[in-house]
Motif scaffolding. Structure first.
Motif, short mmCIF file in Angstrom:
data_model
loop_
_atom_site.label_atom_id
_atom_site.label_comp_id
_atom_site.label_asym_id
_atom_site.label_seq_id
_atom_site.Cartn_x
_atom_site.Cartn_y
_atom_site.Cartn_z
N LEU A 187 0.83 -1.20 0.00
CA LEU A 187 0.00 0.00 0.00
C LEU A 187 0.86 1.25 0.00
N PHE A 242 -4.74 6.46 1.99
CA PHE A 242 -4.15 5.22 1.51
C PHE A 242 -4.64 4.89 0.11
N GLY A 243 -3.77 4.28 -0.66
CA GLY A 243 -4.19 3.72 -1.93
C GLY A 243 -4.92 2.41 -1.71
N PRO A 244 -5.49 1.84 -2.77
CA PRO A 244 -6.27 0.61 -2.65
C PRO A 244 -5.42 -0.63 -2.45
N GLN A 265 -11.18 -0.85 6.82
CA GLN A 265 -10.56 -1.43 5.64
C GLN A 265 -11.44 -2.54 5.09
N ARG A 308 -9.21 -3.49 -0.24
CA ARG A 308 -9.12 -2.03 -0.36
C ARG A 308 -8.12 -1.48 0.66
N GLY A 309 -7.74 -0.21 0.46
CA GLY A 309 -6.89 0.44 1.44
C GLY A 309 -7.72 0.98 2.59
N PRO A 310 -7.09 1.25 3.73
CA PRO A 310 -7.81 1.81 4.88
C PRO A 310 -8.39 3.19 4.59
#
Lengths: 114, 112
Positions: free
Chosen positions: A92, A105-107, B38, B42-44
């Motif tokens: 991430l 944050f990115g995915p 989260q 996916r990201g948080p």
């Protein structure tokens, strides 16, 4: 706010090869970071991506294994080199804006090494 | 050593019910405490950020509390929905290069 995108979203790679992950932010962020998240675990900081200079790595992570670039305020890359199955993880990217506590944050990029 | 401990590790509840997630920390110096959601794959995403002087903060059906004296925080989810199924991560700012110490998260499953 900031929107972070990553490419690729996932990949399956062979042992011994390298993969470069791209991180693009839609705003100029002051700080950019790269994390690793192994299954069932929380996030572990790999390094701080510094604009125009070498990244700052955390204990247990080295530049030869995880070279990082950050040519400007909105883009960074992380390369996972000479991969082994132990590198299978989610990677991430994140960024922070000036004068803000918020961290975006990115995915994530889901990497599987076979 | 800076640490963030979360409990329970996992939780299953029925849709519509309430639940409370716990976070204990030993991070010094302390700047702020965050709760992230989260979703799988996916990201948080940030839910709340609380500084030392804040005791409670809400974001829709999510309400976070902070007791800086006992170094404890909780996240209360009201009238749970299927979309609440996710991992909830407690993050304390004050240590490390990124200034963050992450908990391992609570994996929440909402059943219909």
């Amino acid at each position: 706010s900031a929107v972070i995108s990553q490419k690729p979203s996932r990949d399956i790679c062979q042992r011994g090869t390298s993969l470069t992950i791209q991180c693009q932010v839609d705003s100029q962020v002051t700080m950019m970071f790269w994390y690793r998240q192994q299954p069932g675990q929380s996030l572990t900081l790999i390094a701080t991506a510094n604009q125009g200079s070498e990244a700052t790595y955390e204990s247990g992570f080295v530049i030869d294994k995880f070279p990082i670039s950050r040519p400007n305020l909105t883009f960074s890359t992380l390369t996972v080199s000479n991969m082994s199955p132990e590198d299978s993880s989610i990677y991430l990217c994140s960024g922070t804006l000036a004068d803000s506590y918020e961290q975006y944050f990115g995915p994530g990029t889901r990497l599987t090494v076979t | 050593k800076n640490q963030v401990e979360q409990s329970p590790q996992s939780l299953i509840i029925l849709e519509g019910k309430n639940c409370t997630l716990q976070c204990n920390y030993t991070v010094s110096p302390f700047s702020n405490l965050r709760w992230y959601k989260q979703d799988t794959g996916r990201g948080p995403v940030s839910l709340t950020i609380m500084t030392f002087s804040e005791n409670t903060k809400s974001n829709g059906r999510y309400t976070a509390t902070l007791d800086a004296d006992t170094k404890q925080s909780s996240l209360h989810i009201t009238a749970s929905q299927l979309s609440d199924s996710a991992s909830y991560i407690c993050v304390v700012s004050g240590g490390g290069a990124d200034g963050l110490t992450f908990g391992k998260g609570t994996h929440l499953i909402i059943q219909p």
